[in-house]
Design a protein around this motif. Sequence first.
Motif, PDB file in Angstrom:
ATOM      1  N   ASP A  36       0.858  -1.186   0.000  1.00 41.38           N
ATOM      2  CA  ASP A  36       0.000   0.000   0.000  1.00 41.38           C
ATOM      3  C   ASP A  36       0.895   1.237   0.000  1.00 41.38           C
ATOM      4  OD1 ASP A  36      -1.827   2.000   0.425  1.00 41.38           O
ATOM      5  OD2 ASP A  36      -2.618   1.186   2.297  1.00 41.38           O
ATOM      6  N   ASN A  37       0.798   2.037  -1.052  1.00 31.20           N
ATOM      7  CA  ASN A  37       1.598   3.259  -1.115  1.00 31.20           C
ATOM      8  C   ASN A  37       0.711   4.501  -1.120  1.00 31.20           C
ATOM      9  OD1 ASN A  37       0.693   2.667  -3.722  1.00 31.20           O
ATOM     10  ND2 ASN A  37       2.439   3.651  -4.693  1.00 31.20           N
ATOM     11  N   SER A  38      -0.432   4.401  -0.436  1.00 29.89           N
ATOM     12  CA  SER A  38      -1.319   5.559  -0.316  1.00 29.89           C
ATOM     13  C   SER A  38      -0.655   6.628   0.551  1.00 29.89           C
ATOM     14  CB  SER A  38      -2.663   5.137   0.282  1.00 29.89           C
ATOM     15  OG  SER A  38      -2.473   4.638   1.590  1.00 29.89           O
ATOM     16  N   LEU A  39      -1.201   7.817   0.502  1.00 25.83           N
ATOM     17  CA  LEU A  39      -0.596   8.928   1.241  1.00 25.83           C
ATOM     18  C   LEU A  39      -0.598   8.701   2.747  1.00 25.83           C
ATOM     19  CD1 LEU A  39      -1.900  11.984  -0.801  1.00 25.83           C
ATOM     20  CD2 LEU A  39       0.336  10.879  -0.897  1.00 25.83           C
ATOM     21  N   SER A  40      -1.552   7.925   3.248  1.00 26.65           N
ATOM     22  CA  SER A  40      -1.584   7.659   4.687  1.00 26.65           C
ATOM     23  C   SER A  40      -0.376   6.860   5.148  1.00 26.65           C
ATOM     24  CB  SER A  40      -2.857   6.900   5.063  1.00 26.65           C
ATOM     25  OG  SER A  40      -2.844   5.600   4.503  1.00 26.65           O
ATOM     26  N   MET A  41       0.285   6.191   4.240  1.00 33.62           N
ATOM     27  CA  MET A  41       1.467   5.397   4.585  1.00 33.62           C
ATOM     28  C   MET A  41       2.692   6.282   4.816  1.00 33.62           C
ATOM     29  SD  MET A  41       0.473   2.274   4.655  1.00 33.62           S
ATOM     30  CE  MET A  41       1.863   1.215   4.407  1.00 33.62           C
ATOM     31  N   GLN A  42       2.550   7.588   4.574  1.00 33.42           N
ATOM     32  CA  GLN A  42       3.649   8.518   4.819  1.00 33.42           C
ATOM     33  C   GLN A  42       3.730   8.935   6.282  1.00 33.42           C
ATOM     34  OE1 GLN A  42       5.619   7.909   2.251  1.00 33.42           O
ATOM     35  NE2 GLN A  42       6.299   9.971   2.639  1.00 33.42           N
ATOM     36  N   LEU A  43       2.739   8.580   7.074  1.00 33.45           N
ATOM     37  CA  LEU A  43       2.781   8.909   8.495  1.00 33.45           C
ATOM     38  C   LEU A  43       3.989   8.251   9.127  1.00 33.45           C
ATOM     39  CD1 LEU A  43      -0.981   8.501   9.387  1.00 33.45           C
ATOM     40  CD2 LEU A  43       0.274  10.620   9.014  1.00 33.45           C
ATOM     41  N   ARG A  44       4.567   8.934  10.061  1.00 36.64           N
ATOM     42  CA  ARG A  44       5.763   8.432  10.727  1.00 36.64           C
ATOM     43  C   ARG A  44       5.392   7.428  11.813  1.00 36.64           C
ATOM     44  NH1 ARG A  44      10.220   9.618   8.040  1.00 36.64           N
ATOM     45  NH2 ARG A  44      10.098  11.660   7.136  1.00 36.64           N
ATOM     46  N   ALA A  45       6.128   6.357  11.864  1.00 39.98           N
ATOM     47  CA  ALA A  45       5.981   5.396  12.956  1.00 39.98           C
ATOM     48  C   ALA A  45       6.970   5.820  14.035  1.00 39.98           C
ATOM     49  CB  ALA A  45       6.246   3.981  12.461  1.00 39.98           C
ATOM     50  N   ASP A  46       8.111   5.236  14.087  1.00 45.24           N
ATOM     51  CA  ASP A  46       9.130   5.655  15.053  1.00 45.24           C
ATOM     52  C   ASP A  46      10.129   6.591  14.369  1.00 45.24           C
ATOM     53  OD1 ASP A  46       8.118   4.260  17.211  1.00 45.24           O
ATOM     54  OD2 ASP A  46       9.141   2.414  16.643  1.00 45.24           O
ATOM     55  N   ARG A  47      10.988   6.018  13.559  1.00 46.45           N
ATOM     56  CA  ARG A  47      12.029   6.807  12.908  1.00 46.45           C
ATOM     57  C   ARG A  47      11.758   7.026  11.426  1.00 46.45           C
ATOM     58  NH1 ARG A  47      16.080   2.827  13.696  1.00 46.45           N
ATOM     59  NH2 ARG A  47      14.561   1.659  14.830  1.00 46.45           N
ATOM     60  N   MET A  48      10.885   6.222  10.861  1.00 43.85           N
ATOM     61  CA  MET A  48      10.644   6.317   9.426  1.00 43.85           C
ATOM     62  C   MET A  48       9.152   6.178   9.143  1.00 43.85           C
ATOM     63  SD  MET A  48      12.064   2.545   8.283  1.00 43.85           S
ATOM     64  CE  MET A  48      13.684   2.854   8.897  1.00 43.85           C
ATOM     65  N   SER A  49       8.780   6.414   7.902  1.00 42.05           N
ATOM     66  CA  SER A  49       7.372   6.318   7.536  1.00 42.05           C
ATOM     67  C   SER A  49       6.932   4.848   7.542  1.00 42.05           C
ATOM     68  CB  SER A  49       7.133   6.928   6.156  1.00 42.05           C
ATOM     69  OG  SER A  49       7.714   6.120   5.153  1.00 42.05           O
ATOM     70  N   VAL A  50       5.635   4.664   7.627  1.00 43.02           N
ATOM     71  CA  VAL A  50       5.087   3.305   7.602  1.00 43.02           C
ATOM     72  C   VAL A  50       5.422   2.644   6.272  1.00 43.02           C
ATOM     73  CG1 VAL A  50       2.974   1.939   7.745  1.00 43.02           C
ATOM     74  CG2 VAL A  50       3.241   3.949   9.205  1.00 43.02           C
ATOM     75  N   LEU A  51       5.379   3.406   5.188  1.00 41.28           N
ATOM     76  CA  LEU A  51       5.728   2.866   3.873  1.00 41.28           C
ATOM     77  C   LEU A  51       7.163   2.353   3.855  1.00 41.28           C
ATOM     78  CD1 LEU A  51       5.045   2.350   0.896  1.00 41.28           C
ATOM     79  CD2 LEU A  51       5.760   4.689   0.419  1.00 41.28           C
ATOM     80  N   ASP A  52       8.082   3.105   4.420  1.00 42.22           N
ATOM     81  CA  ASP A  52       9.481   2.666   4.452  1.00 42.22           C
ATOM     82  C   ASP A  52       9.648   1.402   5.294  1.00 42.22           C
ATOM     83  OD1 ASP A  52      10.340   4.695   2.789  1.00 42.22           O
ATOM     84  OD2 ASP A  52      10.818   6.052   4.445  1.00 42.22           O
ATOM     85  N   GLU A  53       8.949   1.334   6.419  1.00 48.06           N
ATOM     86  CA  GLU A  53       9.027   0.131   7.255  1.00 48.06           C
ATOM     87  C   GLU A  53       8.503  -1.091   6.515  1.00 48.06           C
ATOM     88  OE1 GLU A  53       7.334   0.380  11.129  1.00 48.06           O
ATOM     89  OE2 GLU A  53       8.594   2.069  11.724  1.00 48.06           O
ATOM     90  N   LEU A  54       7.359  -0.930   5.834  1.00 47.23           N
ATOM     91  CA  LEU A  54       6.798  -2.067   5.095  1.00 47.23           C
ATOM     92  C   LEU A  54       7.637  -2.411   3.876  1.00 47.23           C
ATOM     93  CD1 LEU A  54       2.961  -1.453   5.382  1.00 47.23           C
ATOM     94  CD2 LEU A  54       4.387  -3.064   6.647  1.00 47.23           C
TER      95      LEU A  54
END
Length: 140
Positions: A36-54
Motif C-alpha cells: 500500500d503506497n497511499s498517502l496515509s502510509m507517509q505517516l511516521r511510525a518511530d524513525r521512518m514512515s510506515v511505507l518505508d518500514e513495510l
Amino acid sequence: MRMMAVAALIIAFARPYIKSGDAPEEGLKHISVYLDNSLSMQLRADRMSVLDELRIQAGSLPTAFRMDDRFRLLSNDFLPQHQRFMSAAEFQQELQQVRPNAAGVSLGQVLQRLQMNETADNSAGRLIYLLSDFQRSALN
C-alpha cells in the motif's frame, strides 16, 4: 480413561496436518506482494514512515523462499511492470521504486487485480502478502 481424554485434547488442539495429494510439492512458488503506497502510509511510525518500514519488510521476503521462486509487486499505481512475476533481484529493484501515491484503491480492487493476473501455471504454489495500514476507506 483420563489419559485418553488428555491425549485427544492435545491432538485436537495440535491441528494435525494431512497432506493432500494435489498440493504442490516444494516446487516453484509465485508470491504476490501488495504494498500500500497511499498517502496515509507517509505517516511516521518511530524513525521512518510506515511505507518505508513495510518496504523493508517486503524486501526481506525473498530470503524466506528459494532462489527460483517468482515474485510480483502490486501497489496502488497498478503499474504495467507490476503485472508480471519476476526474480527476487528484480523484485528488490521494483520495490525501491515504489513512491507514495494519491490514488486510493480498496482491498477488493487489489484482490480482483491479483486474481485477474493469475498465471496459467497451476503447478506453482501461490502466496499473497498484503502490506498496508488497512484504513477503513480501503476496506470498503
